[in-house]
Design an enzyme around this catalytic site. Sequence first.
Site: not given
Ligand code: NDP
Length: 480
Positions: A173, A226, A228, A230, A248, A282, A384
């Site tokens: 997804k 995504g 922390t 989540t 991650e 990130c 963040e």
């Molecule tokens: P989110 O955690 O909001 O979302 C990430 C993904 O998870 C999306 O596809 C989201 O869907 C999905 N999601 C949300 N809730 C759930 C759930 N309960 N169960 C399963 N999937 C779920 O992050 P963001 O998209 O806002 O991304 C930004 C974040 O990502 C920042 O904190 C950033 O630091 C981190 N990041 C970390 C990296 C690393 O390598 N460590 C690299 C890049 C980013 P939906 O979009 O529909 O909410």
Amino acid sequence: MLKLKNYIDGELVEPASKMYIDNYQPATGAVFSKIPNSDEKDVQQAVAAAEVAFQTWSITPKDERARVLNKIADLIEQNADKLAQAESQDNGKPLKLAQKVDIPRARDNFRFFATGIMHFASESHAMENTAVNYTLRKPLGTVGCISPWNLPLYLFTWKIAPALAAGNCVVAKPSEVTPVTAYLLSELCIEAGLPKGVLNIVHGLGGSAGSAIVNHPDVKAISFTGGTQTGKAIARAAAPEFKKLSLELGGKNPNIIFADCDFELAVKTSVMSSFANQGQICLCGSRIFVERSIYEKFKTEFVSRVNNMVVSHPDDPKANLGAVVSKPHKEKILSYIDLAREEGGTILTGGEEVVLEGDYKNGYYIRPTVIEGLDYACRTNQEEIFGPVVTLTPFDSEEEVLKMANSTDYGLAATVWTENLKRAHRIARDLESGIIWINCWLLRDLRTPFGGMKSSGVGREGGFEALKFFTEPKNVCIMY
Ligand code: NDP
């Protein structure tokens, strides 16, 4: 208007609910596409297709798997312009950034793991005259890959490619905020002849489609990038099922500048590491610590260069920064700038929205913002923000800067600028970060372990780490 479809069992299909979500273009604030609002039913179909496909894909010779993955890489390359346009339109990033970074890296992810699987060998441990052990590594089955919006195709493929190379089938997804290039990838997978059901892409919201993937009993592992919070929710859901997890998560990365650095390189790279992709990487260094003896010099030079940065629509070749990804995200970033003011910070440059003209007047633009005068422990310096906002803080000693750098809950990446070799090694040893760059930033070798400590995640991606994650080791001990 573009209407995306799910990719399930080799077909592009409508969501079971027939419901769609609006997808906004950050540069203009207008709806430009519709996304399937998938739910449990779509995920069940996708997992069922993956389970069937796994019977064949898991025993397909690895050179055949590599051939198909390389074909996908070739198709990404052939469609690079279209993909870059789509990424920039969907995310708001400057087109030239998508052309230079996002799409080439998505191609490279497939090429890297297509060849990587050919070199992946498992261990053998001989016990002198008694026995020999060897480790068999088998794919896990159906795995879930969930990715964020900041580097959409880049991070999506960084998970999918090793999972497929290792012989797993995938239900993936993309972020609902930036789903278009994942949809275009599904078209390319069909064209490449990827067998049906091997990769399934389900679009929709995290709380419904995302959590249905995490909770499905046949999904053996979750690779998630995504936020922390989540990540915590996913870990809670996956733990009772003993699913393998690679998380991650967020970061609040320090960028440490010693007086003995290569000053020009440190300033130039810090501008990039602060504001590339509107600060939505990130790995961006959002807390800049500068040794006091060069603090004023660094501040003057850094702020003057940031002042010259162009905030414009993504198609403007002069744009250094495009739009941030969404209206709620713009509001979150602006609220942190307000918080910094309340906490006593001085805005040295930026600190406000940019309103462009014409078609772009409702887009989500923010000036690159530099703040000083904040305590290292305040919320602005601990939480963040994930936008074009950095703080400057002076320091007097290695001990002091280490304490400040390590003070957050996060531990993803750190950058250090010094020409002193011993100090570089000392600081690298003592920083609480999974990734440390000395005198460079975002220099990536895809073989290296990638990931964070503390609240920045669990597990490592990249190279053989990823192939190990996506396989189950089994030790066989044979007595002589
Ligand atoms: P989110 O955690 O909001 O979302 C990430 C993904 O998870 C999306 O596809 C989201 O869907 C999905 N999601 C949300 N809730 C759930 C759930 N309960 N169960 C399963 N999937 C779920 O992050 P963001 O998209 O806002 O991304 C930004 C974040 O990502 C920042 O904190 C950033 O630091 C981190 N990041 C970390 C990296 C690393 O390598 N460590 C690299 C890049 C980013 P939906 O979009 O529909 O909410």
